[in-house]
Design a protein around this motif. Structure first.
Motif: not given
Length: 468
Positions: A238-246
């Motif tokens: 899963m996209d690292y930068d996307g997951i950081r927005t959790s």
């Protein structure tokens, strides 16, 4: 005359922490520069092979195949389950202190394929129209590839179905078991799998019965089109930068993209195997315990947050599989990466779980220890009988309902969830022999360096403005 400290008075704890980590990195760089260090790091990251079946201790008296009817998505998504087990709603509502709360108010009140304007909040980063558009578009292909597959639907309409389409009348003969494994993994990689492992079918990790959420009925393995012998397990990053927005909708856009990849890749690999003359079915979130099979296939270890943690990726993966009657193939061995030992001391995922669903227990156990776990009306936890950490899926699901979208904080916060930088891989490699004090130090350095605790607004800005 006293000496001056080697830092400015204006330094923050974060600055000091980073400076310590840089010093550690400098020492590690010296190690990496010595002869043979690169090979040592590479070997350690690959883990220590385990001989003798499933590598985690089990209590055979407690270990039973898991009934998928008891799964959180089955309870939350099936109106028949709501009607048949109203006491679960009541008991759960009492436990969380919100009388009257019902699964009818949960996640399934909203669609993964559309979110109307009343759910947008353009003043809140991560929940804006553009974020919901990403969330919905990433899962939209599943409407065609495998409807309801992400919620555990067995025989999902689409390429995750059980029909043996394109089954060749003649079987391709592999030259050796290793030849079969090599070619299967190459095909899976071409189709888009991040990593692949192959293991044998173990009925202990198969849902029995399975549960058809669309028709609200149990499904037996007697209805399966063949008797599976081999399980091919695939990880999807899963996209690292996307997951950081959790826990924002943007992060679940990254999750839904991986769910789409799961259907596409597993469906393609199953079709490939059928065209070689062997029966095969793509498994999405259905039918089997993917974490257990990922461990058996040597792809990672179970972790405190209940996920599979893979070296270099952490829990930032989704897992698909292909079940087949082909058994002339070399099986992978489970491996020890030092992850469970690390989880004993870290607890970052528990610290940063907004619903407090993740246990703070110091030691793993063979069955749940959270409040209400001994109440049969609340026993919707994962499979008992394995020495691991047990978490409360109901609390997790309740936060999802309140947040109007799923949460991935336990993935975001994990110190194993890192970009592929050399000093992170060196630390990963050391985990097969380091112990508690080092793990605690690594946890603090991870936080101070800012990897697992980035606020949503900052992460949201970085995600949407990253150069590509």
């Amino acid at each position: 005359m006293t000496s001056k400290p080697n830092h400015n008075q204006s330094d923050t704890p974060e600055d000091l922490g980073r400076r310590k980590l840089f010093k550690l990195s400098a020492v590690a760089a010296g190690l990496a520069a010595t002869g043979g260090a690169a090979a040592w790091v590479g070997g350690r990251i690959q883990g220590v092979p385990f001989d003798g079946g499933f590598p985690m201790p089990v209590d055979e008296a407690l270990l039973k195949p898991f009934s998928q009817r008891n799964w959180i998505f089955s309870q939350g998504g099936s109106e028949k389950n709501w009607a048949q087990f109203p006491e679960r709603d009541t008991a759960f509502a009492e436990l969380i202190g919100e009388p009257g709360w019902s699964f009818r108010d949960g996640m399934f009140a909203a669609s993964d394929y559309t979110r109307p304007p009343e759910q947008w909040d353009d003043s809140k980063p991560g929940y804006q129209q553009i974020d919901w558009a990403l969330f919905c578009a990433a899962s939209h292909p599943l409407e065609y590839l495998g409807k309801m597959a992400k919620f555990g639907q067995p025989d999902a309409p689409g390429i995750c179905g059980w029909q043996q389409k394109n089954l060749a009348p003649v079987q391709w003969k592999f030259s050796s078991r290793q030849d079969a494994a090599t070619r299967i993994k190459r095909a899976a990689s071409l189709f888009g799998a991040t990593r692949v492992g192959i293991t044998y079918n173990d009925p202990r990790w198969n849902y029995e019965p399975m549960y058809n959420i669309m028709e609200s009925k149990e499904v037996s393995w007697e209805e399966y089109p063949f008797k599976p012998k081999t399980v091919i397990v695939m990880l999807h990053e899963m996209d690292y930068d996307g997951i950081r927005t959790s826990p924002a909708a943007t992060s679940v856009g990254a999750v839904n993209k991986a769910y789409t990849d799961m259907a596409l890749v597993a469906g393609s690999l199953a079709d490939f195997i059928r065209r070689l003359g062997y029966q095969a079915v793509a498994s999405h979130n259905d039918s089997i315990n993917k974490v257990a099979y990922g461990i058996m296939a040597g792809l990672g270890e179970g972790a405190r947050n209940g996920a599979l943690v893979a070296p270099g990726l952490g829990p930032r993966v989704r897992i698909s599989a292909v079940l087949t009657d082909l058994d002339f193939v070399e099986y992978d061995k489970p491996r020890n990466f030092g992850i469970m030992e690390f989880c004993r001391h870290c607890k970052l995922c528990a610290d940063r779980c907004p619903s407090k669903a993740i246990t703070f227990d110091d030691e793993p156990s063979y069955q749940p220890t959270f409040e209400g776990a001994d109440n049969p009306d609340l026993a919707w936890h994962g499979q008992k009988g394995v020495l691991k950490y047990y978490n409360d899926a109901k609390k997790c699901y309740k936060f999802w309902a309140d947040n109007n979208v799923a949460c991935t904080n336990c993935i975001k916060s994990c110190p194993w969830n890192k970009p592929d930088f050399w000093h992170h891989r060196l630390i990963d490699a050391s985990n097969t022999f380091t112990r508690g004090p080092i793990h605690s130090f690594m946890r603090e350095m991870d936080s101070l360096f800012g990897y697992g605790n980035m606020d949503v607004a900052k992460a949201h800005k970085l995600f949407w403005h990253k150069e590509v």
